[in-house]
Design an enzyme around this catalytic site. Structure first.
Site, PDB file in Angstrom:
ATOM      1  N   HIS A   9      -8.909   1.069  -5.726  1.00  0.00           N
ATOM      2  CA  HIS A   9      -8.054   0.361  -4.923  1.00  0.00           C
ATOM      3  C   HIS A   9      -6.506   0.528  -5.272  1.00  0.00           C
ATOM      4  CE1 HIS A   9     -11.285  -2.038  -4.309  1.00  0.00           C
ATOM      5  NE2 HIS A   9     -11.791  -1.946  -5.474  1.00  0.00           N
ATOM      6  N   ASN A  17     -12.838   3.783  -1.454  1.00  0.00           N
ATOM      7  CA  ASN A  17     -12.017   2.698  -1.538  1.00  0.00           C
ATOM      8  C   ASN A  17     -12.631   1.768  -0.053  1.00  0.00           C
ATOM      9  OD1 ASN A  17     -10.257   0.651  -1.058  1.00  0.00           O
ATOM     10  ND2 ASN A  17      -8.461   1.767  -0.993  1.00  0.00           N
ATOM     11  N   TYR A  63       0.727  -1.103  -0.029  1.00  0.00           N
ATOM     12  CA  TYR A  63       0.008  -0.059  -0.026  1.00  0.00           C
ATOM     13  C   TYR A  63       0.728   1.375   0.135  1.00  0.00           C
ATOM     14  CZ  TYR A  63      -3.791  -3.391   0.896  1.00  0.00           C
ATOM     15  OH  TYR A  63      -4.714  -4.088   1.033  1.00  0.00           O
ATOM     16  N   ARG A  79      -9.588 -11.417  -3.820  1.00  0.00           N
ATOM     17  CA  ARG A  79      -9.873 -10.019  -4.010  1.00  0.00           C
ATOM     18  C   ARG A  79     -10.167  -9.711  -5.629  1.00  0.00           C
ATOM     19  NH1 ARG A  79      -7.053  -7.803   0.395  1.00  0.00           N
ATOM     20  NH2 ARG A  79      -5.781  -9.276   1.202  1.00  0.00           N
ATOM     21  N   SER A 122      -3.661  -1.083  -4.377  1.00  0.00           N
ATOM     22  CA  SER A 122      -3.058  -2.203  -5.100  1.00  0.00           C
ATOM     23  C   SER A 122      -3.764  -2.721  -6.256  1.00  0.00           C
ATOM     24  CB  SER A 122      -3.019  -3.152  -4.052  1.00  0.00           C
ATOM     25  OG  SER A 122      -4.180  -3.576  -3.722  1.00  0.00           O
ATOM     26  N   HIS A 176     -15.029  -7.014  -1.450  1.00  0.00           N
ATOM     27  CA  HIS A 176     -15.100  -8.358  -1.884  1.00  0.00           C
ATOM     28  C   HIS A 176     -16.091  -9.011  -0.816  1.00  0.00           C
ATOM     29  CE1 HIS A 176     -11.356  -6.999  -3.125  1.00  0.00           C
ATOM     30  NE2 HIS A 176     -10.990  -6.873  -2.095  1.00  0.00           N
TER      31      HIS A 176
END
Ligand code: DHK
Length: 151
Positions: free
Chosen positions: A106, A80, A29, A117, A108, A86
């Site tokens: 997101h 976010n 992150y 994910r 990542s 999920h």
């Protein structure tokens, strides 16, 4: 536009664990904090001539309540949802209920990570989805939202 204010107002909402940005798994992150990320977004919002409100919570119900409160005041949401992406039909329903355009962010690249994910409950109701751009993804979403609203 549903909001009563003349100035375009955009909400940036971060879900669980994003309060720990900067120290949480920095290899995934990055090292920027949520505070510095939001400060950068304030600069971009000022440059674009829009207002910004920021919110983070680790609690799904608090996020739902916050989203409900945006209906009459805001024009778009950048979210976010963290792990709620999920798992949460509740968050998806809340976002759908307020009928504001949504950009999902997101930090990542979730598609390069664990399979759980790869599925998002939010993407199907989002105008746009940004992932894998690091914290720049929030800025990209903000610029996209403003461009969309000015169309
Ligand atoms: C943030 C989280 O907290 C994770 O649960 C998601 C997302 C990915 C991010 O990349 O910003 O799976």
């Amino acid at each position: 536009m549903p909001a009563t204010s003349n100035k375009t107002l955009i909400a940036v909402v971060n879900g669980p664990n994003l309060n720990l940005l900067g120290t949480r798994e920095p290899e995934v992150y990055g090292s920027d904090t949520l505070e510095s990320t939001n400060a950068r977004l304030e600069e971009v919002a000022a440059e674009l001539g829009v207002g910004l409100t920021t919110f983070q919570s680790n609690h799904e119900g608090e996020i739902v309540d916050y989203l409900h409160g945006l209906r009459q005041s805001h024009h778009a949401v950048i979210v976010n949802p963290g792990g709620l992406t999920h798992t949460s039909v509740v968050l998806r329903d809340a976002l759908a209920s307020i009928a504001l355009p949504v950009w999902e962010v997101h930090i990542s690249n979730v598609h390069r990570r664990e399979e759980f994910r790869h599925r998002s409950y939010i993407s199907a109701i989002a105008e746009g989805v940004v992932c894998g751009l690091g914290i720049f993804g929030y800025e990209a979403a903000l610029r996209a939202a403003v461009r969309h609203l000015k169309r």
